[in-house]
Write a protein that holds these residues in place. Structure first.
Motif, PDB file in Angstrom:
ATOM      1  N   PHE A   1       8.005 -52.573-128.431  1.00  0.00           N
ATOM      2  CA  PHE A   1       8.676 -53.740-127.837  1.00  0.00           C
ATOM      3  C   PHE A   1       8.728 -53.610-126.314  1.00  0.00           C
ATOM      4  CE2 PHE A   1      10.736 -55.077-131.945  1.00  0.00           C
ATOM      5  CZ  PHE A   1      10.257 -56.369-131.903  1.00  0.00           C
ATOM      6  N   LEU A   2       8.972 -52.398-125.827  1.00  0.00           N
ATOM      7  CA  LEU A   2       9.000 -52.185-124.387  1.00  0.00           C
ATOM      8  C   LEU A   2       7.636 -52.477-123.776  1.00  0.00           C
ATOM      9  CD1 LEU A   2      10.652 -51.130-121.949  1.00  0.00           C
ATOM     10  CD2 LEU A   2       9.805 -48.851-122.498  1.00  0.00           C
ATOM     11  N   LEU A   3       6.585 -52.059-124.454  1.00  0.00           N
ATOM     12  CA  LEU A   3       5.233 -52.327-123.981  1.00  0.00           C
ATOM     13  C   LEU A   3       4.922 -53.821-124.028  1.00  0.00           C
ATOM     14  CD1 LEU A   3       2.751 -50.798-122.944  1.00  0.00           C
ATOM     15  CD2 LEU A   3       1.913 -50.693-125.301  1.00  0.00           C
ATOM     16  N   ALA A   4       5.406 -54.493-125.089  1.00  0.00           N
ATOM     17  CA  ALA A   4       5.177 -55.932-125.204  1.00  0.00           C
ATOM     18  C   ALA A   4       5.880 -56.691-124.080  1.00  0.00           C
ATOM     19  CB  ALA A   4       5.661 -56.425-126.568  1.00  0.00           C
ATOM     20  N   ILE A   5       7.095 -56.291-123.741  1.00  0.00           N
ATOM     21  CA  ILE A   5       7.826 -56.970-122.668  1.00  0.00           C
ATOM     22  C   ILE A   5       7.150 -56.736-121.327  1.00  0.00           C
ATOM     23  CG2 ILE A   5      10.015 -56.991-121.422  1.00  0.00           C
ATOM     24  CD1 ILE A   5      11.424 -56.362-124.057  1.00  0.00           C
ATOM     25  N   SER A   6       6.689 -55.487-121.125  1.00  0.00           N
ATOM     26  CA  SER A   6       6.057 -55.174-119.837  1.00  0.00           C
ATOM     27  C   SER A   6       4.761 -55.948-119.629  1.00  0.00           C
ATOM     28  CB  SER A   6       5.783 -53.676-119.743  1.00  0.00           C
ATOM     29  OG  SER A   6       4.841 -53.267-120.718  1.00  0.00           O
ATOM     30  N   MET A   7       4.139 -56.445-120.719  1.00  0.00           N
ATOM     31  CA  MET A   7       2.891 -57.192-120.596  1.00  0.00           C
ATOM     32  C   MET A   7       3.111 -58.692-120.556  1.00  0.00           C
ATOM     33  SD  MET A   7       0.287 -55.013-123.030  1.00  0.00           S
ATOM     34  CE  MET A   7      -1.111 -55.978-122.444  1.00  0.00           C
ATOM     35  N   LEU A   8       4.356 -59.140-120.539  1.00  0.00           N
ATOM     36  CA  LEU A   8       4.620 -60.573-120.425  1.00  0.00           C
ATOM     37  C   LEU A   8       4.149 -61.081-119.064  1.00  0.00           C
ATOM     38  CD1 LEU A   8       8.187 -60.912-122.007  1.00  0.00           C
ATOM     39  CD2 LEU A   8       6.039 -61.822-122.920  1.00  0.00           C
ATOM     40  N   PRO A   9       3.515 -62.213-119.026  1.00  0.00           N
ATOM     41  CA  PRO A   9       3.015 -62.766-117.741  1.00  0.00           C
ATOM     42  C   PRO A   9       4.117 -63.469-116.974  1.00  0.00           C
ATOM     43  CG  PRO A   9       2.389 -64.222-119.522  1.00  0.00           C
ATOM     44  CD  PRO A   9       3.075 -63.043-120.173  1.00  0.00           C
ATOM     45  N   LEU A  10       5.181 -62.746-116.681  1.00  0.00           N
ATOM     46  CA  LEU A  10       6.321 -63.307-115.977  1.00  0.00           C
ATOM     47  C   LEU A  10       6.561 -62.495-114.716  1.00  0.00           C
ATOM     48  CD1 LEU A  10       8.716 -63.880-119.009  1.00  0.00           C
ATOM     49  CD2 LEU A  10       7.266 -65.573-117.884  1.00  0.00           C
ATOM     50  N   VAL A  11       7.006 -63.172-113.675  1.00  0.00           N
ATOM     51  CA  VAL A  11       7.217 -62.502-112.394  1.00  0.00           C
ATOM     52  C   VAL A  11       8.372 -61.518-112.472  1.00  0.00           C
ATOM     53  CG1 VAL A  11       7.795 -62.863-109.972  1.00  0.00           C
ATOM     54  CG2 VAL A  11       6.239 -64.437-111.129  1.00  0.00           C
ATOM     55  N   PHE A  12       9.471 -61.915-113.160  1.00  0.00           N
ATOM     56  CA  PHE A  12      10.660 -61.056-113.166  1.00  0.00           C
ATOM     57  C   PHE A  12      10.431 -59.743-113.901  1.00  0.00           C
ATOM     58  CE2 PHE A  12      11.082 -63.311-117.156  1.00  0.00           C
ATOM     59  CZ  PHE A  12      11.566 -62.352-118.031  1.00  0.00           C
TER      60      PHE A  12
ATOM     61  N   PHE B   1      14.938 -55.200-112.896  1.00  0.00           N
ATOM     62  CA  PHE B   1      14.710 -55.442-114.331  1.00  0.00           C
ATOM     63  C   PHE B   1      14.050 -54.231-114.985  1.00  0.00           C
ATOM     64  CE2 PHE B   1      12.055 -56.963-117.837  1.00  0.00           C
ATOM     65  CZ  PHE B   1      13.002 -57.613-118.610  1.00  0.00           C
ATOM     66  N   GLN B   2      13.080 -53.645-114.312  1.00  0.00           N
ATOM     67  CA  GLN B   2      12.413 -52.469-114.857  1.00  0.00           C
ATOM     68  C   GLN B   2      13.399 -51.305-115.034  1.00  0.00           C
ATOM     69  OE1 GLN B   2       9.392 -51.832-115.990  1.00  0.00           O
ATOM     70  NE2 GLN B   2       8.643 -53.918-115.687  1.00  0.00           N
ATOM     71  N   ASN B   3      14.317 -51.151-114.085  1.00  0.00           N
ATOM     72  CA  ASN B   3      15.314 -50.077-114.184  1.00  0.00           C
ATOM     73  C   ASN B   3      16.234 -50.296-115.386  1.00  0.00           C
ATOM     74  OD1 ASN B   3      16.781 -47.706-113.051  1.00  0.00           O
ATOM     75  ND2 ASN B   3      18.407 -49.232-112.770  1.00  0.00           N
ATOM     76  N   VAL B   4      16.696 -51.551-115.550  1.00  0.00           N
ATOM     77  CA  VAL B   4      17.547 -51.857-116.711  1.00  0.00           C
ATOM     78  C   VAL B   4      16.787 -51.613-118.005  1.00  0.00           C
ATOM     79  CG1 VAL B   4      18.774 -53.699-117.915  1.00  0.00           C
ATOM     80  CG2 VAL B   4      18.971 -53.483-115.435  1.00  0.00           C
ATOM     81  N   LEU B   5      15.530 -52.019-118.019  1.00  0.00           N
ATOM     82  CA  LEU B   5      14.711 -51.844-119.217  1.00  0.00           C
ATOM     83  C   LEU B   5      14.511 -50.357-119.530  1.00  0.00           C
ATOM     84  CD1 LEU B   5      13.349 -53.880-121.124  1.00  0.00           C
ATOM     85  CD2 LEU B   5      11.216 -53.479-119.896  1.00  0.00           C
TER      86      LEU B   5
ATOM     87  N   ASP C   1      24.524 -38.612-118.989  1.00  0.00           N
ATOM     88  CA  ASP C   1      23.643 -38.122-117.931  1.00  0.00           C
ATOM     89  C   ASP C   1      22.586 -39.172-117.577  1.00  0.00           C
ATOM     90  OD1 ASP C   1      22.623 -35.807-116.253  1.00  0.00           O
ATOM     91  OD2 ASP C   1      20.861 -36.188-117.506  1.00  0.00           O
ATOM     92  N   ARG C   2      22.061 -39.865-118.592  1.00  0.00           N
ATOM     93  CA  ARG C   2      21.068 -40.912-118.307  1.00  0.00           C
ATOM     94  C   ARG C   2      21.677 -42.089-117.568  1.00  0.00           C
ATOM     95  NH1 ARG C   2      18.084 -43.368-116.316  1.00  0.00           N
ATOM     96  NH2 ARG C   2      16.051 -44.209-116.959  1.00  0.00           N
ATOM     97  N   LEU C   3      22.970 -42.346-117.779  1.00  0.00           N
ATOM     98  CA  LEU C   3      23.651 -43.433-117.078  1.00  0.00           C
ATOM     99  C   LEU C   3      24.071 -43.030-115.675  1.00  0.00           C
ATOM    100  CD1 LEU C   3      25.889 -44.829-119.971  1.00  0.00           C
ATOM    101  CD2 LEU C   3      23.897 -45.944-118.922  1.00  0.00           C
ATOM    102  N   GLY C   4      23.837 -41.782-115.308  1.00  0.00           N
ATOM    103  CA  GLY C   4      24.176 -41.331-113.966  1.00  0.00           C
ATOM    104  C   GLY C   4      25.572 -40.781-113.829  1.00  0.00           C
ATOM    105  N   VAL C   5      26.273 -40.573-114.925  1.00  0.00           N
ATOM    106  CA  VAL C   5      27.623 -40.017-114.875  1.00  0.00           C
ATOM    107  C   VAL C   5      27.520 -38.515-114.619  1.00  0.00           C
ATOM    108  CG1 VAL C   5      29.765 -39.655-116.155  1.00  0.00           C
ATOM    109  CG2 VAL C   5      28.475 -41.785-116.433  1.00  0.00           C
TER     110      VAL C   5
END
Length: 364
Positions: free
Chosen positions: A81-92, A98-102, A166-170
């Protein structure tokens, strides 16, 4: 109308440019379809493989693989799903925020599913009791198994939570330091309880004795009736129940009488000094033959020797290994053998010595 709405949205939010060719959606749609189908196919293949190989695989390995089938399938779905979203032809999609949140969201999902797999693998902890299952009653075995699973679950939750924070930066180092100080305070306050708990776990894992065994702990001996997290309860030959803390039991030299194949009976026969050498030799031979002929005496487990010259007797040292290990049967065998020894000493015309005092009275 839809075209006008899209144009207005693009004008208002330039990063959300929805102008694209529908043909460019095909790769993303295919990946999304694979994200739905491939994990299901993976689970079916993995479950079938584990069913066929269960009898040829170590128990711990089968539990681990079976526990991680579903989490791995979900991780595969997240990746697709992450790969599918990254290949969407959308600017955002190419926007850094957005990439960081993803990335953070996908990492948290992966951490969650790995933790879920570890949680499902908790039955591995019960394998620690497998070697002790014949030494423990059913209730004790189930209690200890549940206890180990709870500890396993708690550790999984703690480590998964630390990884997620740790992944959230705490800053988890500060939290771990605070938890360490709090844990130290609690451990100092409950030092006795914790030592008994650890000793109880050690006794169960090493299983030097089990329920129903006759044991000796220092000055105490009896039949084990219960092994709990805090203490061990035994019943003495006088039918008195004694509860001993596990820390004291673990610190003693533990003698498990039920693990031996025979009991040593060592005793001394004192004869009078007027007993001739011929009678001593005959009695030694006769006693050896008498004891070896008994069904409850270990073969080649008898020795009768002239031990020493005591103050008032000539001592014969007798060492006999009796095959009856339970205290009740052992005492009955001793009683029967003592009567036979008494008859044999009298039949060989020998006399038992006892302390005597001679007084020389002066003549008046």
């Amino acid at each position: 109308m839809w075209y006008n709405q899209r144009r207005n949205l693009c004008a208002r939010y330039p990063m959300f440019d929805f102008s694209f060719d529908l043909g460019t959606l095909v790769p993303s749609l295919l990946l999304a379809l694979l994200a739905v189908v491939l994990p299901m196919l993976f689970r079916r293949i993995a479950d079938g493989f584990l069913r066929r190989t269960k009898s040829h695989m170590a128990s711990w390995l089968h539990i681990l693989l079976e526990s991680y089938v579903f989490p791995l399938a979900m991780i595969l779905r997240v990746f697709l799903f992450l790969l599918a979203i990254s290949m969407l032809p959308l600017v955002f999609v190419t926007d850094a925020k957005f990439q960081n949140v993803l990335d953070v969201g996908s990492d948290l999902l992966v951490i969650f599913f790995l933790g879920l797999g570890s949680w499902r693998a908790a039955p591995v902890s019960r394998l620690l009791l497998h070697s002790a299952e014949n030494r423990l009653d059913l209730q004790t075995h189930q209690t200890m198994g549940h206890f180990f699973e709870n500890i396993f679950h708690a550790l999984v939750v703690v480590f998964t939570g630390i990884a997620a924070l740790d992944r959230l930066g705490v800053p988890v180092s500060g939290l771990l330091t605070g938890a360490g100080v709090a844990g130290l305070a609690v451990s100092l306050a409950a030092q006795s309880t914790l030592s008994n708990l650890i000793a109880g776990i050690t006794l169960v894992l090493e299983h030097p004795f089990g329920i129903g065994d006759y044991v000796v702990f220092g000055d105490y001996e009896g039949t084990v009736e219960d092994i709990s997290f805090r203490s061990t309860r035994i019943r003495t030959p006088d039918n008195v129940v004694i509860t001993i803390e596990n820390s004291k039991v673990a610190a003693e030299y533990i003698q498990n009488c039920d693990c031996r194949t025979s009991r040593l009976w060592s005793f001394t026969i004192g004869l009078t000094y007027d007993t001739p050498r011929e009678k001593l030799e005959r009695l030694t031979t006769d006693l050896t033959g008498l004891l070896l002929a008994q069904p409850d005496v270990k073969e080649n487990g008898v020795s009768v020797t002239l031990d020493k010259f005591n103050d008032y007797s000539i001592d014969l040292l007798c060492r006999v290994y009796i095959t009856k290990t339970s205290l009740r049967d052992y005492l009955q065998v001793k009683n029967r053998l003592n009567l036979l020894i008494l008859d044999k000493v009298r039949a060989d015309d020998c006399e038992f010595a006892f302390p005597t005092t001679t007084l020389d009275m002066p003549k008046s």
